[in-house]
Write a protein that holds these residues in place. Sequence first.
Motif, mmCIF file in Angstrom:
data_model
loop_
_atom_site.group_PDB
_atom_site.id
_atom_site.type_symbol
_atom_site.label_atom_id
_atom_site.label_comp_id
_atom_site.label_asym_id
_atom_site.label_seq_id
_atom_site.Cartn_x
_atom_site.Cartn_y
_atom_site.Cartn_z
ATOM 1 N N LEU A 153 -35.572 83.620 48.510
ATOM 2 C CA LEU A 153 -36.775 83.713 47.683
ATOM 3 C C LEU A 153 -36.554 83.121 46.299
ATOM 4 N N ALA A 154 -35.322 83.197 45.804
ATOM 5 C CA ALA A 154 -34.988 82.637 44.491
ATOM 6 C C ALA A 154 -33.479 82.552 44.389
ATOM 7 N N ASN A 155 -32.989 81.597 43.586
ATOM 8 C CA ASN A 155 -31.558 81.545 43.312
ATOM 9 C C ASN A 155 -31.323 81.128 41.870
ATOM 10 N N GLU A 156 -30.233 81.659 41.302
ATOM 11 C CA GLU A 156 -29.892 81.432 39.894
ATOM 12 C C GLU A 156 -31.106 81.671 39.004
ATOM 13 N N GLY A 157 -31.700 82.852 39.150
ATOM 14 C CA GLY A 157 -32.899 83.177 38.389
ATOM 15 C C GLY A 157 -32.600 84.025 37.166
ATOM 16 N N THR A 158 -33.453 83.889 36.163
ATOM 17 C CA THR A 158 -33.328 84.672 34.937
ATOM 18 C C THR A 158 -34.198 85.915 35.026
ATOM 19 N N LEU A 159 -33.625 87.042 34.674
ATOM 20 C CA LEU A 159 -34.344 88.309 34.633
ATOM 21 C C LEU A 159 -34.360 88.810 33.194
ATOM 22 N N VAL A 160 -35.540 89.142 32.689
ATOM 23 C CA VAL A 160 -35.677 89.679 31.340
ATOM 24 C C VAL A 160 -36.557 90.916 31.407
ATOM 25 N N SER A 161 -36.154 91.969 30.724
ATOM 26 C CA SER A 161 -36.948 93.192 30.724
ATOM 27 C C SER A 161 -38.257 92.979 29.977
ATOM 28 N N ARG A 169 -28.639 87.085 34.749
ATOM 29 C CA ARG A 169 -28.788 85.931 35.632
ATOM 30 C C ARG A 169 -28.460 86.366 37.050
ATOM 31 N N LEU A 170 -29.437 86.243 37.916
ATOM 32 C CA LEU A 170 -29.301 86.677 39.300
ATOM 33 C C LEU A 170 -28.911 85.493 40.181
ATOM 34 N N ASP A 171 -27.902 85.683 41.037
ATOM 35 C CA ASP A 171 -27.461 84.596 41.914
ATOM 36 C C ASP A 171 -28.485 84.298 43.003
ATOM 37 N N LEU A 172 -28.816 85.309 43.799
ATOM 38 C CA LEU A 172 -29.706 85.098 44.936
ATOM 39 C C LEU A 172 -30.643 86.284 45.119
ATOM 40 N N LEU A 173 -31.867 85.978 45.472
ATOM 41 C CA LEU A 173 -32.806 86.982 45.964
ATOM 42 C C LEU A 173 -33.220 86.520 47.350
ATOM 43 N N VAL A 174 -32.888 87.313 48.362
ATOM 44 C CA VAL A 174 -33.176 86.909 49.739
ATOM 45 C C VAL A 174 -33.976 87.997 50.438
ATOM 46 N N ALA A 175 -34.723 87.569 51.436
ATOM 47 C CA ALA A 175 -35.462 88.524 52.260
ATOM 48 C C ALA A 175 -34.481 89.285 53.145
ATOM 49 N N ASP A 176 -34.700 90.580 53.268
ATOM 50 C CA ASP A 176 -33.861 91.429 54.115
ATOM 51 C C ASP A 176 -34.449 91.394 55.529
ATOM 52 N N THR A 406 -38.947 84.728 32.186
ATOM 53 C CA THR A 406 -38.496 85.287 33.453
ATOM 54 C C THR A 406 -39.018 84.467 34.616
ATOM 55 N N ILE A 407 -38.119 84.058 35.506
ATOM 56 C CA ILE A 407 -38.557 83.267 36.649
ATOM 57 C C ILE A 407 -38.523 84.077 37.935
ATOM 58 N N LEU A 408 -38.098 85.332 37.848
ATOM 59 C CA LEU A 408 -38.158 86.209 39.013
ATOM 60 C C LEU A 408 -39.202 87.276 38.740
ATOM 61 N N GLU A 409 -40.422 86.823 38.570
ATOM 62 C CA GLU A 409 -41.517 87.716 38.216
ATOM 63 C C GLU A 409 -42.722 87.368 39.065
ATOM 64 N N GLY A 410 -43.422 88.376 39.498
ATOM 65 C CA GLY A 410 -44.641 88.138 40.246
ATOM 66 C C GLY A 410 -44.402 87.557 41.619
ATOM 67 N N ILE A 411 -43.321 87.970 42.285
ATOM 68 C CA ILE A 411 -43.067 87.511 43.648
ATOM 69 C C ILE A 411 -43.954 88.309 44.587
ATOM 70 N N GLY A 412 -44.754 87.619 45.358
ATOM 71 C CA GLY A 412 -45.682 88.304 46.244
ATOM 72 C C GLY A 412 -44.984 88.928 47.431
ATOM 73 N N GLU A 413 -45.725 89.727 48.182
ATOM 74 C CA GLU A 413 -45.147 90.408 49.335
ATOM 75 C C GLU A 413 -44.674 89.423 50.399
ATOM 76 N N ASP A 414 -45.264 88.202 50.388
ATOM 77 C CA ASP A 414 -44.841 87.210 51.371
ATOM 78 C C ASP A 414 -43.642 86.411 50.893
ATOM 79 N N GLY A 415 -43.137 86.769 49.699
ATOM 80 C CA GLY A 415 -41.946 86.101 49.196
ATOM 81 C C GLY A 415 -42.232 84.911 48.317
ATOM 82 N N GLU A 416 -43.516 84.548 48.114
ATOM 83 C CA GLU A 416 -43.823 83.400 47.272
ATOM 84 C C GLU A 416 -43.769 83.804 45.809
#
Length: 421
Positions: A153-161, A169-176, A406-416
Amino acid sequence: MSEAGGNTQEPQEGFIAHQLSPSSWSRYEECPRKYWLSRQGLPRKASMPAALGNAVHNSVEDLCNLDVSDRDDDETDWLPATAKAVLDRHWQIEKDNFLGTPRHPRWKDEQITKAHDGLIGALNILFSKSTVDIHNFSEVSIGTWKEVQSIVLANEGTLVSECGRLMGRLDLLVADIDENGESQGWIVADLKTGRPPSPSLNEKVSRQLRFYRDLLKQNNPNHPKVTAEGWYSANQTVHVADGPSVIEPALEAWEGMRPSNQPLEATPGEQQCGWCEWKAWCPIWWAARRDGLLSPGHMFRDEVVSVIRFDREAGAALFQRTAPVGDDGSLAPSEHKFGGVLRDQALVQMSELLDSGHTGAVFLGSARMDGRVAHLGDWCEVLPWSPMTEGHAHDHSRRLRTNSDTILEGIGEDGEQSQST
């Protein structure tokens, strides 16, 4: 102070922006003075393990982002050569950056074998998460790789509160993916190229993973189940980080980490000082050696010395150990003198330092002692002794990021994602 999930408040008078990351949090906990020195714009030291890890991480990122849309799904025998080319490119980038850093030990070309094994291990874990059964990389078809890419779903993403005070900095976000090929949630994965845990994650690594998990959940209120995992490429094992949220403890730590002109408290100890890269600027560890709080070391030692004689042609020197006076870095001569044999990088550093007109004390890092002779080479550092008792209140660590970054924000339920990685 605003709550983790609340709106950002107007800065108080005298407020100086800074951000907490998992690594800076751990450094602050270990020794506030070490954290403070890391924020003073001092020259950083390159690290071979860090360079190796970067090469593997960036290679995984490139392969996950590889555009194969115009290639035949049945094509095979492409991954081994492609993975090698990607890793070779990042290995060269890391080597150039490493050697371009003024403070660096010897570059170890032979460790590319370890990097290659790390990349294979990371990809094998990724294959297992996509429920693809692979025995040999040459078997992987383009169609199979598209399946693998589909769960990323994302790789090397920035997370900010939301409040902007916490960043990672997150390496990978993957679907389980379950055994039926259906997504049952998200996996926050952090690639690890170091020594695997035995038997379980230590607290700081667990906290790091939960930090990413909790920021992701905060930025995505409608998130599915989120699991935080450490992926260890060395033995291809996966370790889950369970536990409560770390957002509130992180915000509490953030308060104590505000930039300051005055040095923060030092907590000298064998673990805190053993691998500290800021000793040439910290007077406390040398005073702790004097007071018996730190052992002098055995074969490899750090020293603060005066240079009595130096013969660059012979690569030889006579040093006089200095004695700390008080805790502010002041020094007095001692009666202890010892010889030095210098070669390679240590010889160059000593020559350049003395040619610059430096006449004060010198910090010798990781000198190998043989009786009354210190051997210094590529594994050592020769730096001017420059204890800092006053600094500045600017955070030189990085460009401060806001929640809008933040680039790991607003990820929909379908992973987009709402924003591109």
